[in-house]
Write a protein that holds these residues in place. Sequence first.
Motif, PDB file in Angstrom:
ATOM      1  N   GLU A  68       0.846  -1.183   0.000  1.00  0.00           N
ATOM      2  CA  GLU A  68       0.000   0.000   0.000  1.00  0.00           C
ATOM      3  C   GLU A  68       0.889   1.242   0.000  1.00  0.00           C
ATOM      4  O   GLU A  68       1.971   1.248   0.593  1.00  0.00           O
ATOM      5  N   VAL A  70       1.502   4.630   1.523  1.00  0.00           N
ATOM      6  CA  VAL A  70       1.107   5.268   2.773  1.00  0.00           C
ATOM      7  C   VAL A  70       1.939   6.527   2.984  1.00  0.00           C
ATOM      8  O   VAL A  70       2.993   6.707   2.380  1.00  0.00           O
ATOM      9  N   THR A 131      -7.992   4.383   5.273  1.00  0.00           N
ATOM     10  CA  THR A 131      -7.654   5.801   5.121  1.00  0.00           C
ATOM     11  C   THR A 131      -8.359   6.681   6.143  1.00  0.00           C
ATOM     12  O   THR A 131      -7.941   7.824   6.347  1.00  0.00           O
ATOM     13  N   GLN A 134      -6.116   5.760   9.279  1.00  0.00           N
ATOM     14  CA  GLN A 134      -4.699   5.706   8.932  1.00  0.00           C
ATOM     15  C   GLN A 134      -4.031   4.479   9.564  1.00  0.00           C
ATOM     16  O   GLN A 134      -3.048   4.575  10.299  1.00  0.00           O
TER      17      GLN A 134
END
Length: 237
Positions: A68, A70, A131, A134
């Motif tokens: 992912e 990030v 998201t 987080q």
Amino acid sequence: NILSSPYTRTFTVGGDIDDEITEAEVLNKKLYISSKKQITRVSPVGGNPDFSVQPVKSGWGFVSRTVERVTLPQIGEVLMGFCFDRRVRIFDGSEGVVISDPIEQDNKMFPYPIRQANTIFFNKCFASLDTEEQVYKLWVVMSPSSETTHAFCYNLRTGAWYPYQYTDPGFNTAVMANSADNTNALMAVGRDGYVYRLDTGNTDNGVPIDEYYDLPFLYVKTPKAATKNSEIDLYFT
């Protein structure tokens, strides 16, 4: 996209003949291709139908469906994923840093060492980024099971790991979904055929999950501290 003449050159991505491509992600306008043993950067060259192909890291690579993009405090945007050596790394385009040290071994503090992940079923591991909270969530198959059994969660804000062993139905895939009213939710498909909305915090059906921080035992010069912010919502009727 090649918009001029046809591209006829070929190039090789991967470590050796036993290697295979597992992931491809764009970071800072560069394409990074991961195999089991190597990370390769591919970028266009000028206006010609040609590419620059450069191996940037060798000896490790990301497992499919676990990477992912990030954003970490004081670091910026990086790639985060589970590797074939059963470690979690972040990669900024040139360097890879292991961030799974506190959860790798059976140190009598962490209940589910990630080094016990079943290497035979790496194809069933997957990750998703919440998201809203987080939080990077990684589902793995722990020995001796043949299906995903544990989730390892990493809070991008606090740097804390918290794992949990979930019960049936077990999940094979997850995605961050957006509804018509512009609210986001982490959704997962269970092995029972139903779709679930997952708890995005560090609780499991209302039961708190312990967090684990990695801090040095010896402090040199300026002391450091780990902090956790919490939000309390009150409702009245």
